[in-house]
Motif scaffolding. Sequence first.
Motif, PDB file in Angstrom:
ATOM      1  N   UNK A   6      17.689 -24.080   8.293  1.00 41.33           N
ATOM      2  CA  UNK A   6      17.555 -25.486   7.854  1.00 41.33           C
ATOM      3  C   UNK A   6      17.444 -25.637   6.339  1.00 41.33           C
ATOM      4  N   UNK A   7      16.636 -24.781   5.708  1.00 47.71           N
ATOM      5  CA  UNK A   7      16.506 -24.845   4.238  1.00 47.71           C
ATOM      6  C   UNK A   7      17.824 -24.476   3.573  1.00 47.71           C
ATOM      7  N   UNK A  36      13.382 -34.364  15.224  1.00 45.51           N
ATOM      8  CA  UNK A  36      13.434 -33.583  13.972  1.00 45.51           C
ATOM      9  C   UNK A  36      14.852 -33.561  13.406  1.00 45.51           C
ATOM     10  N   UNK A  37      15.820 -33.244  14.286  1.00 45.96           N
ATOM     11  CA  UNK A  37      17.213 -33.197  13.823  1.00 45.96           C
ATOM     12  C   UNK A  37      17.718 -34.576  13.411  1.00 45.96           C
ATOM     13  N   UNK A  38      17.315 -35.606  14.156  1.00 47.05           N
ATOM     14  CA  UNK A  38      17.775 -36.958  13.821  1.00 47.05           C
ATOM     15  C   UNK A  38      17.231 -37.434  12.487  1.00 47.05           C
ATOM     16  N   UNK A  39      15.944 -37.184  12.251  1.00 44.58           N
ATOM     17  CA  UNK A  39      15.375 -37.569  10.945  1.00 44.58           C
ATOM     18  C   UNK A  39      16.068 -36.864   9.788  1.00 44.58           C
ATOM     19  N   UNK A  40      16.345 -35.575  10.002  1.00 40.26           N
ATOM     20  CA  UNK A  40      17.022 -34.831   8.951  1.00 40.26           C
ATOM     21  C   UNK A  40      18.437 -35.367   8.728  1.00 40.26           C
ATOM     22  N   UNK A  41      19.136 -35.627   9.840  1.00 38.15           N
ATOM     23  CA  UNK A  41      20.510 -36.122   9.731  1.00 38.15           C
ATOM     24  C   UNK A  41      20.553 -37.530   9.127  1.00 38.15           C
ATOM     25  N   UNK A  42      19.577 -38.360   9.455  1.00 39.97           N
ATOM     26  CA  UNK A  42      19.558 -39.724   8.908  1.00 39.97           C
ATOM     27  C   UNK A  42      19.321 -39.712   7.392  1.00 39.97           C
ATOM     28  N   UNK A  64      28.483 -26.606   4.067  1.00 38.12           N
ATOM     29  CA  UNK A  64      27.266 -27.396   4.265  1.00 38.12           C
ATOM     30  C   UNK A  64      27.252 -28.018   5.657  1.00 38.12           C
ATOM     31  N   UNK A  65      28.386 -28.560   6.113  1.00 31.30           N
ATOM     32  CA  UNK A  65      28.463 -29.163   7.450  1.00 31.30           C
ATOM     33  C   UNK A  65      28.227 -28.109   8.531  1.00 31.30           C
ATOM     34  N   UNK A  66      28.859 -26.938   8.375  1.00 33.23           N
ATOM     35  CA  UNK A  66      28.706 -25.877   9.375  1.00 33.23           C
ATOM     36  C   UNK A  66      27.260 -25.407   9.441  1.00 33.23           C
ATOM     37  N   UNK A  67      26.624 -25.199   8.285  1.00 36.21           N
ATOM     38  CA  UNK A  67      25.234 -24.737   8.284  1.00 36.21           C
ATOM     39  C   UNK A  67      24.311 -25.796   8.868  1.00 36.21           C
ATOM     40  N   UNK A  68      24.601 -27.075   8.621  1.00 35.18           N
ATOM     41  CA  UNK A  68      23.774 -28.147   9.182  1.00 35.18           C
ATOM     42  C   UNK A  68      23.877 -28.182  10.699  1.00 35.18           C
ATOM     43  N   UNK A  69      25.095 -28.056  11.211  1.00 36.09           N
ATOM     44  CA  UNK A  69      25.277 -28.072  12.673  1.00 36.09           C
ATOM     45  C   UNK A  69      24.564 -26.904  13.332  1.00 36.09           C
TER      46      UNK A  69
END
Length: 294
Positions: free
Chosen positions: A104-105, A44-50, A9-14
Motif C-alpha cells: 500500500x505504501x 479501507x480500500x474505498x477510502x484510499x481509492x476515494x 501506479x495503477x497495477x500496484x494500487x490494484x
Amino acid sequence: MKARTVLPAVAMTAVSMVLTLAVVVMWLGGAMPWPVALVVGLGIDGGWLATLAYERRLAAQGDHSRAVTAVGWTFGLIATGVLVAHALTSDHSRGAWLAVAWLPVAAKALWLIHGLWERTALTPIALDAIAGIQQEARDEAAVARARLRAEAATEETRLTAVTQAGARVARVQARTAETLAEAWSTLETARRGEDTGRALTSVTTRVAPDVTPTWELPVWGPTEPVAALPPGDGNALSDTALDALVDEIRHSETPALSYREMAIRFRTAGHSASEMRLRAAWKRVVAYPSRSAP
C-alpha cells in the motif's frame, strides 16, 4: 510517456487493494461474520481509492490539497498496519506476509512520483526547442574551443619565430662586438708598445724634426670632406706663421679645439696649407705651445 508512470501506479494500487481486502476477510473472519470483515476491507480500500481519485482531480486542475493528501496517506498507513499486524499474528508464512505488507505504501509512492512527473512534463515542441538550444550551445562552445586552440597555436608559432630571429641577431651582434673588441685591443697594444714610438719617430723626424708623435686611436664615425687646396698655395704661410695661426684657432674656445675642428675653421677662414703641413703644425703647437706664442 505518461503510461510509463501511471501504469505501474495503477497495477500496484490494484494489487495492494486486493491483498488488503483478502487479509482483512481472512484475519477478521474468525472473530466476526465475514460480511462485516468484507465491509471493513472495502472501507479501507474505498477510502484510499476515494482520496486518490480526489487528488487526481485536483492535480488535473493544477491544484493541490494537503488535507486530502494527509487523508490518503492515512488510509495507506492503515492498510499497511493491517497487513503487518496480520503477518505478526500469523502462525504460517510470517515472512511472506511481512514481505508484501509494504505494497500500500509503495502504491502511494508511485502515485506521488506520477504527480511529480505531470507537474514537470513538457510538450514535444518544448522538448525539441530545448534540445535545439542545448545543441546550439554545444556547437558554439566547440567552435570557441577550436578557435582558441588555433589562436594559441598561431601565437606560439609567432613567438617561436620571433625568439629565434632575436637569438640570431643577438649572436651576430655578439660576434661583431667580439671582433671589434679584439681589433681595438690589438690597436691599443700596438699604440702602447715600446717600439711604436721609435718607429713613428724614425718616420716623422724627416718631416718635422724634434717631434715625437702621439698615436691617437682612430675615431669611428662620419667624416667631413675637406676642400681641395688651390694650386700654387701650398706654401703660402711659413711654419712660424702657420704655427701661430693654428694655436690661435685652437685656443679660440675653451676647452681647446680638436684637430678636426681646428682644421675645419682654418680652411673656412680662407687659409690654405697642405694636410701634411697643417698636421705637423698642430703637433708642434701641442708638443711645444711656448714656441707658437708671439
